[in-house]
Scaffold this active site. Structure first.
Site, PDB file in Angstrom:
ATOM      1  N   ASN A   9      73.949  69.351  54.147  1.00 34.30           N
ATOM      2  CA  ASN A   9      72.698  69.094  53.450  1.00 34.30           C
ATOM      3  C   ASN A   9      72.925  68.519  52.050  1.00 34.30           C
ATOM      4  O   ASN A   9      72.710  67.331  51.825  1.00 34.30           O
ATOM      5  CB  ASN A   9      71.868  70.380  53.389  1.00 34.30           C
ATOM      6  CG  ASN A   9      70.406  70.102  53.088  1.00 34.30           C
ATOM      7  OD1 ASN A   9      70.077  69.099  52.484  1.00 34.30           O
ATOM      8  ND2 ASN A   9      69.544  70.985  53.503  1.00 34.30           N
ATOM      9  N   ASP A  10      73.419  69.352  51.138  1.00 36.28           N
ATOM     10  CA  ASP A  10      73.546  68.889  49.752  1.00 36.28           C
ATOM     11  C   ASP A  10      74.488  67.705  49.599  1.00 36.28           C
ATOM     12  O   ASP A  10      74.281  66.845  48.748  1.00 36.28           O
ATOM     13  CB  ASP A  10      74.021  70.046  48.870  1.00 36.28           C
ATOM     14  CG  ASP A  10      73.026  71.200  48.890  1.00 36.28           C
ATOM     15  OD1 ASP A  10      71.822  70.917  49.050  1.00 36.28           O
ATOM     16  OD2 ASP A  10      73.434  72.354  48.768  1.00 36.28           O
TER      17      ASP A  10
END
Lengths: 462, 125
Positions: free
Chosen positions: A387-388
């Site tokens: 995600n990040d």
């Protein structure tokens, strides 16, 4: 120096130190890293066996053997069975044990203060303090990575408690170092406060940033061991502890730099806390979903597919299925590779370890700087539980807490398929605009099940 | 180890630690951290000495905790690091570098496969 210690014993310690240094040196290159840990292990064996010939080891030999077999036995069973996805947790756990051992040694020295001078007592106080902080800090990090205490409830008086316990523990340390008689109650209070201080120090750090902090505590345990080594006049402990401290501090800085954060930010900022309520409220309708059959068609007829794994791959144990998927695509003439972000999966090298476990060859793995220039020629990017590290806000949005962190520019590919378990945010608690990008399609579900579905769908295309 | 010569020891060991890690590729950061986690298990030597000199019951309890915890640090640190590096070995072998094969490598390969899903094992092997 060391008049009472026989020469043979001192030579054994020297050999141990030498083996540690050579071992660590070998650990730093992939080709003979394995021999490095075995050399260091041999050094450890020599040091421990030789301790039985130490003149000051007068009594409790049976008790020592019993403690060694209990501690070592449990660790052996535990470490052999543990899943490789839990590496960061394991390092934190074993580090906390090293820390408490260093703290306990210092306690024993301070219980027998009459035998020692002020310098030795001061060093013991420092060793005890740092050992206890490393113990409770790593243990708390371990628990948070296991999913306990995951809410970073920044209670209002935390700063006050932090400073007060820090000041009090130093005051107690000064008293203990200066006094010529033993104070068991003060000592207990000192240890208790140091343990609280370690927890307060870890409290603001999110699970995502925890590896950096674990590396710091690893370095601190080394420092505590070095202080204990001074107290016990054991040069092997001094040298090994100092090496671990120096190497660990540098490693901590390298790790912090690879996420483009300063250590102080990681420890004090309480990253993302303010945005949490806001971030989850973004409505989910903008997300374009895809089913596994359409995703399989996209991938099977692509020229080039790049897979971006993250921590979600590790938790879902999807690495074996992913290797199967790439083999299947390779057979169809699709060019496949894996793009590994330096901190994918919370630790540098974590994804490499898991992909190696699944038998993915080295040459299929590309790092951030190699792949970023090539994403525009990629047909499909498959993001598996990351995600990040693929969040374009880190590049484009100066207000994002991630801003400035190098990310994989997957959004310049022609199609991005994101495998996602739930509709939550990443570990940093930051909304990811990638999910709303026009090229993005989201396939909800457990990563391993989704990849299995993709494999079946591609096989079914014939 | 009198005060000042001890300081020289610390200085040189610090430099050694810095140099040892300065040029480590990032894929080896985790094994390196795990390896240094094992190295500070040398605290076991100190814990043995502390328990070996313990007289009262309280001292024995504290010393026992120290030795048991330090032993777990040593054994756990070693096993985790070795298992991690065994996986790198395996990748190297796949690539065609057979220099890394040893009985130990083969043994650990079997161990890791046991924990993997059985349907994948046959394909890896």
């Amino acid at each position: 120096m060391n008049d009472t210690v026989p020469l043979a014993l001192q030579l054994a310690w020297f050999v141990t130190t030498l083996l540690f240094i050579v071992g660590l040196r070998r650990l730093s290159s992939p080709n003979n890293a394995r021999s490095g840990i075995w050399l260091a292990g041999l050094g450890m064996l020599i040091a421990i066996a030789s301790m039985y010939f130490h003149p000051e080891l007068r009594q409790n030999q049976v008790l020592i053997l019993a403690a060694m077999s209990i501690g070592g036995g449990i660790a052996l069973l535990h470490a052999q069975r543990i899943d490789m996805t839990r590496i960061p947790q394991m390092i934190a756990l074993y580090n906390s044990l090293g820390g408490i051992a260093a703290g306990a040694i210092a306690m024993l020295v301070l219980l027998n203060v009459s035998e020692h001078g002020v310098l030795v007592k001061s060093l013991a106080v420092l060793g005890g303090l740092i050992g206890c902080i490393a113990f409770s800090g790593s243990l708390f990090a371990y628990l948070r990575l296991r999913g306990y205490f995951s809410r970073r409830s920044g209670f209002a008086q935390r700063q006050v408690a932090y400073i007060a316990s820090g000041a009090l523990v130093m005051l107690l340390g000064l008293i203990l170092a200066a006094s010529s008689t033993a104070h068991p109650v003060l000592l207990l209070l000192f240890v208790g406060l140091a343990i609280c201080f370690g927890i307060l120090m870890t409290l603001p750090t999110s699970a995502a940033d925890m590896p950096v902090l674990i590396s710091l505590y690893n370095a601190l345990t080394g420092l505590a061991v070095a202080f204990d080594g001074f107290v016990l006049e054991n040069p092997a402990m001094v040298v090994a502890g100092t090496i671990v401290f120096a190497a660990g501090s540098l490693l901590t800085r390298l790790m912090a730099r690879s996420v483009n954060r300063r250590l102080s930010e990681i420890m004090y900022s309480g990253f993302g806390i303010t945005d949490e309520a806001e971030a989850t409220s973004t409505d989910k309708d903008h997300v374009n979903t895809i089913d596994s059959r359409d995703a399989a068609v996209d991938m099977a007829y692509a020229g080039r597919v790049v897979i971006v794994p993250g921590y979600g791959m590790a938790t879902a144990q999807a690495q074996h299925k992913l290797r199967e998927l790439t083999q299947l695509l390779d057979e169809r003439g699709v060019q496949t590779s894996f793009a590994i972000h330096p901190v994918a999966g919370r630790m540098p090298g974590h994804m490499n370890v898991l992909l190696a476990e699944a038998g993915v060859p080295y040459e299929k793995i590309q790092d951030l700087s190699d792949i970023n220039a090539e994403f525009s020629q990629v047909d499909v990017v498959l993001v598996v539980g990351a995600n990040d590290i693929v969040n374009p806000a880190a590049r484009d949005d100066a207000d994002s807490p991630l801003f400035g962190m190098p990310v994989l520019d997957v959004d310049s590919a022609k199609r991005v398929i994101v495998l996602k378990r739930g509709d939550g945010t990443g570990y940093a608690g930051v909304e990811n605009p990638l999910l709303f990008a026009p090229v993005t399609r989201v396939l909800f579900g457990d990563a391993r099940d989704s990849v299995q579905d993709l494999i079946l769908a591609i096989k079914g295309l014939e | 180890m009198s005060g000042v010569s001890g300081l020289y020891l610390v200085l040189l060991a610090g430099v050694a630690g810095y140099v040892l890690i300065a040029r480590v590729p990032s894929i080896l950061h985790t094994p390196m951290m795990s390896g240094s986690n094992f190295i500070h298990g040398i605290v076991l030597a100190g814990a043995m000495l502390a328990l070996g000199g313990a007289d009262t019951f309280l001292e024995q309890v504290i010393g026992f905790i120290a030795v048991a915890a330090a032993s777990a640090n040593v054994v756990g640190g070693f096993v985790v690091t070795d298992r991690m590096l065994a996986l790198f070995d395996k990748a190297t072998i796949k690539k065609g570098n057979y220099a890394g094969i040893s009985p130990l490598t083969i043994k650990s390969t079997v161990e890791t496969s046991d924990s993997a899903q059985s349907d994948d094992v046959s394909k890896i092997a």
